[in-house]
Design a protein around this motif. Structure first.
Motif, PDB file in Angstrom:
ATOM      1  N   ALA A 167      -9.419  -1.620  11.792  1.00  0.00           N
ATOM      2  CA  ALA A 167     -10.375  -2.512  11.125  1.00  0.00           C
ATOM      3  C   ALA A 167      -9.837  -3.065   9.812  1.00  0.00           C
ATOM      4  CB  ALA A 167     -11.686  -1.769  10.881  1.00  0.00           C
ATOM      5  N   LEU A 168      -9.022  -2.284   9.100  1.00  0.00           N
ATOM      6  CA  LEU A 168      -8.568  -2.671   7.765  1.00  0.00           C
ATOM      7  C   LEU A 168      -7.203  -3.325   7.748  1.00  0.00           C
ATOM      8  CD1 LEU A 168      -9.660   0.556   5.836  1.00  0.00           C
ATOM      9  CD2 LEU A 168     -10.866  -1.636   5.908  1.00  0.00           C
ATOM     10  N   ARG A 169      -6.418  -3.133   8.802  1.00  0.00           N
ATOM     11  CA  ARG A 169      -5.043  -3.627   8.812  1.00  0.00           C
ATOM     12  C   ARG A 169      -4.934  -5.123   8.510  1.00  0.00           C
ATOM     13  NH1 ARG A 169      -3.251  -2.181  13.894  1.00  0.00           N
ATOM     14  NH2 ARG A 169      -2.982  -0.051  13.106  1.00  0.00           N
ATOM     15  N   PRO A 170      -5.835  -5.988   9.024  1.00  0.00           N
ATOM     16  CA  PRO A 170      -5.705  -7.422   8.727  1.00  0.00           C
ATOM     17  C   PRO A 170      -5.720  -7.750   7.239  1.00  0.00           C
ATOM     18  CG  PRO A 170      -7.198  -7.082  10.568  1.00  0.00           C
ATOM     19  CD  PRO A 170      -6.910  -5.722  10.009  1.00  0.00           C
ATOM     20  N   ARG A 171      -6.314  -6.893   6.414  1.00  0.00           N
ATOM     21  CA  ARG A 171      -6.360  -7.173   4.973  1.00  0.00           C
ATOM     22  C   ARG A 171      -4.985  -7.051   4.327  1.00  0.00           C
ATOM     23  NH1 ARG A 171     -11.838  -4.121   2.778  1.00  0.00           N
ATOM     24  NH2 ARG A 171     -13.106  -4.430   4.649  1.00  0.00           N
ATOM     25  N   LEU A 172      -4.053  -6.433   5.033  1.00  0.00           N
ATOM     26  CA  LEU A 172      -2.702  -6.234   4.506  1.00  0.00           C
ATOM     27  C   LEU A 172      -1.706  -7.213   5.113  1.00  0.00           C
ATOM     28  CD1 LEU A 172      -4.096  -3.679   3.492  1.00  0.00           C
ATOM     29  CD2 LEU A 172      -2.039  -2.408   4.058  1.00  0.00           C
ATOM     30  N   ALA A 173      -2.204  -8.307   5.692  1.00  0.00           N
ATOM     31  CA  ALA A 173      -1.311  -9.298   6.293  1.00  0.00           C
ATOM     32  C   ALA A 173      -0.266  -9.738   5.284  1.00  0.00           C
ATOM     33  CB  ALA A 173      -2.127 -10.501   6.769  1.00  0.00           C
ATOM     34  N   GLY A 174       0.983  -9.746   5.702  1.00  0.00           N
ATOM     35  CA  GLY A 174       2.088 -10.122   4.841  1.00  0.00           C
ATOM     36  C   GLY A 174       2.873  -8.946   4.302  1.00  0.00           C
ATOM     37  N   ILE A 175       2.330  -7.748   4.393  1.00  0.00           N
ATOM     38  CA  ILE A 175       3.058  -6.593   3.859  1.00  0.00           C
ATOM     39  C   ILE A 175       4.355  -6.351   4.628  1.00  0.00           C
ATOM     40  CG2 ILE A 175       1.952  -4.786   5.291  1.00  0.00           C
ATOM     41  CD1 ILE A 175       1.831  -3.081   2.701  1.00  0.00           C
ATOM     42  N   GLU A 176       4.370  -6.757   5.902  1.00  0.00           N
ATOM     43  CA  GLU A 176       5.566  -6.552   6.730  1.00  0.00           C
ATOM     44  C   GLU A 176       6.728  -7.442   6.295  1.00  0.00           C
ATOM     45  OE1 GLU A 176       3.413 -10.042   8.210  1.00  0.00           O
ATOM     46  OE2 GLU A 176       2.777  -8.015   7.648  1.00  0.00           O
ATOM     47  N   GLN A 177       6.459  -8.455   5.469  1.00  0.00           N
ATOM     48  CA  GLN A 177       7.521  -9.355   4.996  1.00  0.00           C
ATOM     49  C   GLN A 177       8.019  -8.991   3.603  1.00  0.00           C
ATOM     50  OE1 GLN A 177       6.126 -13.402   5.336  1.00  0.00           O
ATOM     51  NE2 GLN A 177       5.484 -13.131   7.452  1.00  0.00           N
ATOM     52  N   ALA A 178       7.472  -7.953   3.013  1.00  0.00           N
ATOM     53  CA  ALA A 178       7.911  -7.537   1.684  1.00  0.00           C
ATOM     54  C   ALA A 178       9.322  -6.964   1.747  1.00  0.00           C
ATOM     55  CB  ALA A 178       6.944  -6.502   1.118  1.00  0.00           C
ATOM     56  N   ASP A 179      10.010  -6.982   0.620  1.00  0.00           N
ATOM     57  CA  ASP A 179      11.355  -6.403   0.552  1.00  0.00           C
ATOM     58  C   ASP A 179      11.305  -4.885   0.439  1.00  0.00           C
ATOM     59  OD1 ASP A 179      13.183  -8.808   0.433  1.00  0.00           O
ATOM     60  OD2 ASP A 179      11.834  -9.271  -1.225  1.00  0.00           O
ATOM     61  N   SER A 180      10.288  -4.362  -0.234  1.00  0.00           N
ATOM     62  CA  SER A 180      10.132  -2.909  -0.335  1.00  0.00           C
ATOM     63  C   SER A 180       8.656  -2.573  -0.470  1.00  0.00           C
ATOM     64  CB  SER A 180      10.932  -2.340  -1.510  1.00  0.00           C
ATOM     65  OG  SER A 180      10.610  -2.981  -2.728  1.00  0.00           O
ATOM     66  N   ILE A 181       8.296  -1.406   0.051  1.00  0.00           N
ATOM     67  CA  ILE A 181       6.912  -0.938   0.028  1.00  0.00           C
ATOM     68  C   ILE A 181       6.917   0.502  -0.458  1.00  0.00           C
ATOM     69  CG2 ILE A 181       4.802  -0.587   1.368  1.00  0.00           C
ATOM     70  CD1 ILE A 181       6.044  -2.421   3.539  1.00  0.00           C
ATOM     71  N   ALA A 182       6.099   0.781  -1.455  1.00  0.00           N
ATOM     72  CA  ALA A 182       5.969   2.147  -1.973  1.00  0.00           C
ATOM     73  C   ALA A 182       4.550   2.641  -1.721  1.00  0.00           C
ATOM     74  CB  ALA A 182       6.270   2.171  -3.469  1.00  0.00           C
ATOM     75  N   PHE A 183       4.414   3.890  -1.294  1.00  0.00           N
ATOM     76  CA  PHE A 183       3.075   4.443  -1.050  1.00  0.00           C
ATOM     77  C   PHE A 183       3.163   5.962  -1.033  1.00  0.00           C
ATOM     78  CE2 PHE A 183       5.126   3.689   2.973  1.00  0.00           C
ATOM     79  CZ  PHE A 183       4.846   4.813   3.732  1.00  0.00           C
ATOM     80  N   ASP A 184       1.988   6.581  -1.051  1.00  0.00           N
ATOM     81  CA  ASP A 184       1.890   8.039  -1.080  1.00  0.00           C
ATOM     82  C   ASP A 184       1.294   8.578   0.210  1.00  0.00           C
ATOM     83  OD1 ASP A 184       2.871   8.449  -3.679  1.00  0.00           O
ATOM     84  OD2 ASP A 184       0.921   7.994  -4.549  1.00  0.00           O
ATOM     85  N   PHE A 185       1.854   9.667   0.689  1.00  0.00           N
ATOM     86  CA  PHE A 185       1.237  10.426   1.779  1.00  0.00           C
ATOM     87  C   PHE A 185       0.174  11.375   1.246  1.00  0.00           C
ATOM     88  CE2 PHE A 185       5.693   9.741   3.241  1.00  0.00           C
ATOM     89  CZ  PHE A 185       5.419   8.937   4.332  1.00  0.00           C
ATOM     90  N   HIS A 186       0.316  11.805  -0.022  1.00  0.00           N
ATOM     91  CA  HIS A 186      -0.591  12.821  -0.560  1.00  0.00           C
ATOM     92  C   HIS A 186      -1.917  12.234  -1.039  1.00  0.00           C
ATOM     93  CE1 HIS A 186       2.162  12.074  -4.219  1.00  0.00           C
ATOM     94  NE2 HIS A 186       1.036  11.431  -4.462  1.00  0.00           N
ATOM     95  N   LYS A 187      -2.121  10.945  -0.838  1.00  0.00           N
ATOM     96  CA  LYS A 187      -3.411  10.348  -1.174  1.00  0.00           C
ATOM     97  C   LYS A 187      -4.233  10.219   0.112  1.00  0.00           C
ATOM     98  CE  LYS A 187      -2.396   8.085  -5.571  1.00  0.00           C
ATOM     99  NZ  LYS A 187      -0.982   8.346  -5.850  1.00  0.00           N
ATOM    100  N   TRP A 188      -4.242   9.030   0.702  1.00  0.00           N
ATOM    101  CA  TRP A 188      -5.167   8.773   1.817  1.00  0.00           C
ATOM    102  C   TRP A 188      -4.717   9.378   3.142  1.00  0.00           C
ATOM    103  CZ3 TRP A 188      -7.558   3.214   1.316  1.00  0.00           C
ATOM    104  CH2 TRP A 188      -8.947   3.309   1.345  1.00  0.00           C
ATOM    105  N   MET A 189      -3.545   9.984   3.188  1.00  0.00           N
ATOM    106  CA  MET A 189      -3.157  10.696   4.407  1.00  0.00           C
ATOM    107  C   MET A 189      -3.328  12.195   4.244  1.00  0.00           C
ATOM    108  SD  MET A 189       0.059   9.492   6.758  1.00  0.00           S
ATOM    109  CE  MET A 189       0.836  11.054   7.081  1.00  0.00           C
ATOM    110  N   HIS A 190      -3.657  12.626   3.021  1.00  0.00           N
ATOM    111  CA  HIS A 190      -4.034  14.018   2.735  1.00  0.00           C
ATOM    112  C   HIS A 190      -2.934  15.032   3.035  1.00  0.00           C
ATOM    113  CE1 HIS A 190      -7.973  12.325   2.107  1.00  0.00           C
ATOM    114  NE2 HIS A 190      -7.942  11.794   3.309  1.00  0.00           N
ATOM    115  N   VAL A 191      -1.683  14.585   2.918  1.00  0.00           N
ATOM    116  CA  VAL A 191      -0.549  15.514   2.983  1.00  0.00           C
ATOM    117  C   VAL A 191      -0.505  16.279   1.667  1.00  0.00           C
ATOM    118  CG1 VAL A 191       1.969  15.630   3.063  1.00  0.00           C
ATOM    119  CG2 VAL A 191       0.734  14.099   4.614  1.00  0.00           C
TER     120      VAL A 191
END
Length: 490
Positions: free
Chosen positions: A286-310
């Motif tokens: 449901a939310l993926r369309p809001r991130l359209a264009g992220i696949e064309q970025a040169d680099s992506i940084a994110f955390d597993f210990h937040k919304w993936m609860h690692v």
């Protein structure tokens, strides 16, 4: 007293002398850990730490103690006074809530105790599998790379270092910032403080960071960004990187990724996405369309210990140009040389894509969470948090004594208690006090922030244990506290 020389052929001096006794004690400790996770929602979200607990001043241990005594001390002096991010009413900062399965993952990580800097061993291949899954999840191109690190702050530093390498050329590794004069980095005024720190640590200085104005919804103003870039080019500066945000720290705003991609391609600028928590919206259909264009970025940084609860700490950097990524960090010292066979095989290693030679096995916790939960289940939990935030925003807007201070694009709700007779700093003080009272009374744990000079009660819902009744309790308590605190002043 002279220390007796140890027997050179004795069994390990650090392993248990009685394995079966230790096994029983360890099982009991695991029960304590799991009970803590299960029962934490029944306790206050947070409670003030007694002075006796704060004043820890024990002598350096000379002799060891039995495991049960250590666990008992933790139960008494530590577990009751944690931050509370595993509690369903913790919304103060974007902290993950962990999972019961994550306790087992951490246990296995401790047992294996892998150093993930390099060498040829199975854990390295498991980490590569996780990176390939992430390439698939984000739609990264062939030849992409990635590295698991401690968090988005580190990932952003690494990503901007790669951007500097591309902008300044290969000599930057030898000449440093002599080869990087006049580089400029662009980010919204809502960008995370780690962007400032990264620019400082690279030696560019925060004068090299251009703070781009925001739109009314707190997303980056791309028209203003274009104007900043063009002005810098006219002044002889070299645009190096644009840092966009997917889920800003204050309000959850999402920058216009397609527009920023186009602008970056036009000027040959690196596009780094800070998706600390928001990037994992890709897990939700449901939310993926809001991130359209992220696949064309040169680099992506994110955390597993937040919304993936690692379990803490586990973040990630994904890079579209894997070769440039390697060229930015790879070294050739003799003791790090690879071989075609043996334990020194399997290169390039993770230390060729980052700064750490000693790294923990966080990839196992990520692998474990993905395998145990699956992307669909994780995505539904993320989507539920966003729906909860939308409903909370609606409840605030419908309540005459409350005021919504920002749109609710994802999972963050910023609002305040208001009274017609109260304004300015007095109203700001009241709302900051409401947050403190909510925390100190153990009712809930939102945090405070400031939006255009107005103090806000900030509720960041990245908590898979939160239920709507918890948020209803927050609204009720906020109203009651606002009235109570005002009555005290009369």
């Amino acid at each position: 007293m002279t220390e007796q020389a140890p027997d050179l052929d004795a069994p390990s001096l650090l392993d248990p002398a009685d394995w079966e006794r230790f096994r029983a004690d360890a099982h009991a400790a695991l029960d304590v850990a799991l009970d803590f996770v299960r029962e934490r929602p029944l306790q206050a979200v947070w409670q003030e730490i007694p002075e006796a607990v704060k004043a820890v001043d024990a002598p350096l241990p000379r002799e060891g103690e039995a495991l049960p005594a250590l666990v008992e001390e933790l139960q008494r002096d530590l577990l009751p006074y944690t931050l509370g991010n595993t509690h369903p009413r913790f919304w103060g900062w974007v902290n993950g809530s962990g999972s019961a399965g994550g306790v087992v993952a951490q246990l296995m990580m401790g047992a294996i105790n892998a150093n993930m800097g390099g060498r040829d061993h199975a854990p390295i291949y498991l980490e590569r599998q996780v990176i390939r899954w992430l390439h698939q999840l984000f739609g990264m191109p062939a030849g992409a790379s990635g590295i698991i690190c401690t968090g988005t702050s580190t990932a952003t530093l690494l990503g901007l270092a790669i951007a500097r390498r591309r902008a300044a050329g290969e000599t930057v590794r030898r000449e440093g910032n002599r080869a990087a004069q006049g580089l400029r980095v662009y980010a919204s005024g809502q960008a995370h403080v780690s962007v400032d720190k990264a620019v400082e640590m690279m030696g560019l200085g925060t004068d090299a960071l251009c703070s781009v104005p925001q739109n009314d919804d707190y997303s980056m103003d791309v028209t203003a960004l274009a104007a900043c870039i063009e002005a810098d080019i006219r002044s002889g500066h070299t645009p190096c990187a644009v840092v966009s945000t997917v889920g800003s720290v204050n309000s959850g705003a999402i920058d216009d990724l397609p527009a920023i991609n186009r602008l970056c391609r036009q000027h040959g600028i690196w596009h780094h996405v800070d998706g600390a928590f928001g990037a994992l919206c890709v897990l939700s259909e449901a939310l993926r369309p809001r991130l359209a264009g992220i696949e064309q970025a040169d680099s992506i940084a994110f955390d597993f210990h937040k919304w993936m609860h690692v379990g803490y700490a586990a973040g990630c950097l994904l890079v579209a140009d894997g070769e440039l990524h390697r060229e930015t960090f790879q070294t050739s010292h003799a003791y790090l040389q690879g071989e075609r066979q043996g334990m020194a095989g399997g290169s390039p290693w993770p230390n060729d894509f980052g700064i750490e030679l000693s790294r923990g096995f966080s990839a196992l916790a990520v692998w474990f969470q993905l395998r145990e939960m699956g992307t669909a289940r994780l995505g539904r939990a993320i989507h539920r948090n966003c729906l909860q935030a939308q409903r909370l925003g609606e409840a605030v807007a419908a309540e005459g004594e409350l005021e919504l201070l920002a749109p609710v694009p994802l999972n963050i709700v910023c609002f305040r208690y208001r009274l017609a007779a109260l304004s300015g700093e007095a109203l700001n003080r009241l709302n900051r006090r409401i947050v403190v009272e909510l925390q100190c009374r153990g009712i809930a744990a939102p945090s405070s922030t400031e939006l255009r000079g107005r103090s806000a009660i900030r509720v960041a819902i990245t908590n898979h244990r939160t239920r709507w009744r918890d948020l209803e309790a927050l609204v009720s308590a906020t109203l009651a506290l606002g009235r109570e605190l005002l009555a005290r002043e009369d």
